[in-house]
Design a protein around this motif. Sequence first.
Motif, short mmCIF file in Angstrom:
data_model
loop_
_atom_site.label_atom_id
_atom_site.label_comp_id
_atom_site.label_asym_id
_atom_site.label_seq_id
_atom_site.Cartn_x
_atom_site.Cartn_y
_atom_site.Cartn_z
N LEU A 47 0.81 -1.23 0.00
CA LEU A 47 0.00 0.00 0.00
C LEU A 47 0.84 1.28 0.00
CD1 LEU A 47 -2.80 -1.13 2.46
CD2 LEU A 47 -3.14 -0.46 0.07
N PHE A 50 0.37 3.96 -2.56
CA PHE A 50 -0.94 4.61 -2.60
C PHE A 50 -1.15 5.57 -1.44
CE2 PHE A 50 -1.21 0.49 -4.69
CZ PHE A 50 -1.71 0.86 -5.94
N THR A 55 -6.54 4.76 -2.94
CA THR A 55 -7.14 3.59 -3.56
C THR A 55 -8.55 3.45 -2.99
OG1 THR A 55 -6.94 1.19 -3.85
CG2 THR A 55 -6.14 2.09 -1.78
N ASN A 56 -9.37 2.59 -3.57
CA ASN A 56 -10.77 2.49 -3.14
C ASN A 56 -11.08 1.19 -2.40
OD1 ASN A 56 -11.60 5.02 -4.15
ND2 ASN A 56 -11.77 4.17 -6.22
#
Length: 342
Positions: A47, A50, A55-56
């Motif tokens: 991660l 990001f 991010t979603n």
Amino acid sequence: MALTKEFKAKDIRETLAATGMKGKNITFLDDFSREQILSLYQSAEMLEPFMRTGTNLLQGKTLYTLFFQPSTRTRCSHENAMLRLGGNVITEADPLHNSSAAKNESLYDSLRVTSQYADVIVMRHPDDKEALGAIEELGSNGSPIISGGYGHVTHPTQGLLDSYSCYRAFGDLENATVVISSPDLSRARSGQSFALALAAMGARIVYTGTSELRTPDIIREKLTRMGARWEEHFDLNVKQHEELFADVGADLVYLPGCSVKKDDPNREDFMKKLSNHYISLEMLENIKKKTGKVVGVHHSLPRNPGEFDMAIDATEHELYFKAIGFSVAIRMALLAAVVGVN
């Protein structure tokens, strides 16, 4: 690496699921195995790209931050992490004045109500017994609760951040030796949570403190039960600390900071004892000349004048500000692991 049937592209959903943290309260880090914590580290590393772009993974999910004590890094990094995951945040930074706690609502009732608004709660509370009691009473009637610090004994999200920063700096923590240095180990909740994470990962832990303010029994019992490699040293002066760091082969010295507030009558005594734990740049350079080792210096922040040489900020030894750069990624991973990703 040998080719196996399981070889395939990484899937963060599988790595997050491997943490075993979905739906769990995060209170003490000995609740999780080395493999589970390692899966969390691996998720955080996935991660990191990001942290700025987002991010979603948790789109449509909501975090509620409930902080009965002041916080900058813990509260803001969790809120930032949730937003970077595409989720939403409800924040309460002064519940004793702005929430129904001001009208004598019990902590149990507050948590049961706010669980209706949020998928996960991050809470900081000054009384670990009250916090843990309310969470136990809540049982399955509420959202999972992540401790942002309870009383003086547990601060698992800080322990995860500190250990993740070490993992990124040193790799396999089984080969790492970390010194936790404080004149008051009895109230060093960040240091004690760091110790539990280090123990789970197989690191060697060296405590140095004062003989009358030792590590709480609950942490000592956990470390013993975990089979941790740990030792204690007491009432050392600055020169003796330098010798200790060199002799044990320290990779890192961790300073949990001062949990004694400015108006606490014990603060003056704490600051006096703190002088024996002072780390100078000269000390670190001496150790490097003697052992060839660059000893890192880490601090939970905020720091106090007199804890260590500010000149360390601009050197290779500094980890406390670098760690902030990892805080959003590890907390993105933690929130995603606890809420769960489909």
